[in-house]
Design an enzyme around this catalytic site. Structure first.
Site, PDB file in Angstrom:
ATOM      1  N   HIS A   1     -48.000  10.351 114.759  1.00  9.71           N
ATOM      2  CA  HIS A   1     -48.348  10.279 113.341  1.00  9.71           C
ATOM      3  C   HIS A   1     -49.598   9.420 113.176  1.00  9.71           C
ATOM      4  CE1 HIS A   1     -44.613  12.148 112.600  1.00  9.71           C
ATOM      5  NE2 HIS A   1     -43.979  11.218 111.907  1.00  9.71           N
TER       6      HIS A   1
ATOM      7  N   CYS B   1     -40.031   6.702 110.822  1.00  8.44           N
ATOM      8  CA  CYS B   1     -41.170   6.627 111.763  1.00  8.44           C
ATOM      9  C   CYS B   1     -42.467   6.170 111.104  1.00  8.44           C
ATOM     10  CB  CYS B   1     -41.375   7.999 112.414  1.00  8.44           C
ATOM     11  SG  CYS B   1     -41.102   9.403 111.323  1.00  8.44           S
TER      12      CYS B   1
HETATM   13  O1  L14 Z   1     -36.274   9.511 107.850  1.00 11.25           O
HETATM   14  O2  L14 Z   1     -39.393  15.520 109.196  1.00 11.25           O
HETATM   15  O3  L14 Z   1     -35.909   9.383 109.948  1.00 11.25           O
HETATM   16  O4  L14 Z   1     -40.753  14.480 110.493  1.00 11.25           O
HETATM   17  C1  L14 Z   1     -37.719  11.390 110.430  1.00 11.25           C
HETATM   18  C2  L14 Z   1     -38.363  12.741 110.654  1.00 11.25           C
HETATM   19  C3  L14 Z   1     -37.529  11.933 107.989  1.00 11.25           C
HETATM   20  C4  L14 Z   1     -38.204  13.271 108.248  1.00 11.25           C
HETATM   21  C5  L14 Z   1     -36.310  10.014 108.974  1.00 11.25           C
HETATM   22  C6  L14 Z   1     -39.786  14.492 109.738  1.00 11.25           C
HETATM   23  C7  L14 Z   1     -36.831  11.417 109.201  1.00 11.25           C
HETATM   24  C8  L14 Z   1     -39.099  13.189 109.439  1.00 11.25           C
END
Ligand code: L14
Length: 340
Positions: free
Chosen positions: A246, A133
Site C-alpha cells: 500500500h 493495514c
Molecule cells: O480492516 O480489502 O483489516 O484490502 C484489510 C483488507 C479491510 C479491507 C481490515 C482490503 C481489512 C482490506
C-alpha cells in the site's frame, strides 16, 4: 516458571494473510512448540509448510483451542466474532487481524513501535486487535513526528493493493489484465468495478455520510492508538491495480514547527521505519520494492506550505507484512516476553 515454547494456532492459515503469518513465525523464530493451522472445512486436505515440515490444516471447531497459548486470527470478522471468545475461554490469548474487536474499549489496539503499553489491557478479554493495514503503516511513520511536534491534523489518500482483499482479488487483477490484452472476457467479481488499469475510490462499504468503512477505520483507529480523538483525520481510500504494497500520500499539520530535514532525521532512527528520500536520484518508496520487506518506507518528505506547520510525505509498506502478519507476530512476541 516461564514457558520456553508455545502452542500457536493460526486461524485462516490457508488465506493470504494466514500464510504470511506462518512464514513470519518461521522467519522470526518464534518459540513454537506446536503450530496448529486452522481453517474452514473447505481447506481440509491442504497443508502448510513450516520449518521444513508439512503440517495438515485442521478444521476450525470450538474444541480447536485446547492447549493453545496464542491464537492468531485472520479468517474474516464473522469467524473472529464467533471463535475468538471461545479461544480466549479455552485459555489462549487471541491476536485478531480483523476489524471485529478493534474499537471495543476493553480490547487493546496495538502497534508495537507506537503503543506497546496498551497491550496490558489484553487481560480483560484475552483479545488483542491488530489494526487495519493502512492505519498501521501511517501511524508507524507518524508516531515519532507526533512525539516531537504534536500532530493536529492528517489528510491521507491511500493507493491500496489488491492483496488485502485476498487471493481471488489478486487473480482477478491478473486475469483482467490478460483479458484486456487479448480481447478475452473481463469478469468483475472481487471489486465493484474493473480493477485492471483503473483506480477505485471505494474500499469497504459506504457509510451514511459518504465515507467508506476503510476510511473510517483510519480515522477511528488513529484516534484510539494515539489516545487522542482531537486529531483531525481526513482519509480517502483508493484501490489501485498493484498486487502488493500500500502507498499513502499524507499531509500532516503540527502544533509546533518541524522542518523536512528534522523529520528526515527523526524518521531515520525511528523503529520500523526506513527513509528513502533522494529525488535527484529518483529514490522514493515504491510498492514493488516494499513487497516482502518489513519496514515502513517514507520518502518525498517536504514542506506543506498551505498550512502553518505542515509536512507532506509518501508512505509505503507491504500490507501483508507490517500491515497484517508481521504486526500480529510482533504483538505475540511482546505478549510472550512480558506476560506469558
Ligand atoms: O480492516 O480489502 O483489516 O484490502 C484489510 C483488507 C479491510 C479491507 C481490515 C482490503 C481489512 C482490506
Amino acid at each position: 516458571m516461564k514457558k520456553k515454547r508455545y502452542n500457536v494456532a493460526v486461524v485462516g492459515a490457508t488465506g493470504v494473510v494466514g500464510a504470511e503469518m506462518v512464514k513470519v513465525l518461521e522467519e522470526r523464530e518464534f518459540p513454537i512448540d506446536k503450530l496448529l493451522p486452522l481453517a474452514s472445512e473447505r481447506s481440509i486436505g491442504k497443508s502448510v509448510e513450516f520449518c521444513g515440515r508439512e503440517i495438515d490444516v485442521c478444521e476450525l471447531t470450538p474444541e480447536s483451542f485446547h492447549g493453545v497459548d496464542v491464537a492468531l486470527f485472520s479468517a474474516g470478522g464473522s469467524v473472529s466474532k464467533e471463535f475468538a471468545p471461545i479461544a480466549a475461554e479455552s485459555g489462549a490469548v487471541v491476536v485478531d487481524n480483523t476489524s471485529a474487536f478493534r474499537m471495543d474499549d476493553d480490547v487493546p489496539l496495538v502497534v508495537p513501535e507506537v503503543n506497546p503499553e496498551a497491550l496490558a489491557g489484553y487481560k480483560a478479554r484475552r483479545i488483542i486487535a491488530n489494526p487495519n493495514c493502512s492505519t498501521i503503516q501511517m501511524i508507524v511513520a507518524l508516531a515519532p513526528l507526533h512525539r516531537r511536534a504534536r500532530i493536529t491534523r492528517i489528510v491521507v489518500s491511500t493507493y491500496q493493493s489488491v492483496s488485502g482483499a485476498g487471493i481471488r482479488a489478486m487473480e482477478e487483477l491478473s486475469k483482467q489484465s490478460v483479458a484486456l490484452f487479448s480481447q478475452g472476457e473481463c469478469r468483475i467479481e472481487a471489486f465493484p468495478h474493473r480493477i485492471a488499469f483503473n483506480c477505485i475510490p471505494h474500499i469497504g462499504k459506504f457509510l451514511g455520510d459518504g465515507s467508506t468503512e476503510e476510511e473510517m477505520k483510519m480515522v477511528n483507529e488513529t484516534h484510539k492508538i494515539f489516545s487522542d480523538p482531537s486529531i483531525g483525520v481526513a482519509a480517502t481510500a483508493v484501490r489501485v491495480p498493484v498486487f502488493c504494497g500500500h502507498s499513502e500520500s499524507v499531509n500532516v499539520e503540527f502544533e509546533d514547527p518541524i522542518d523536512p530535514e528534522e523529520a528526515r532525521e527523526i524518521l531515520s532512527s525511528a523503529p520500523g521505519v526506513e527513509v528513502i528520500d533522494d529525488p535527484n536520484l529518483c529514490r522514493y518508496p515504491l510498492a514493488i520494492d516494499a513487497t516482502g520487506k518489513d519496514p515502513v518506507y517514507v520518502g518525498r518528505i517536504r514542506r506543506d506550505a498551505s498550512v502553518a506547520n505542515g509536512l507532506a510525505m509518501w508512505i509505503v509498506s507491504d500490507n501483508l507484512r507490517k500491515g497484517a502478519a508481521l504486526n500480529a507476530v510482533q504483538i505475540a512476541e511482546l505478549l510472550i516476553r512480558d506476560y506469558l
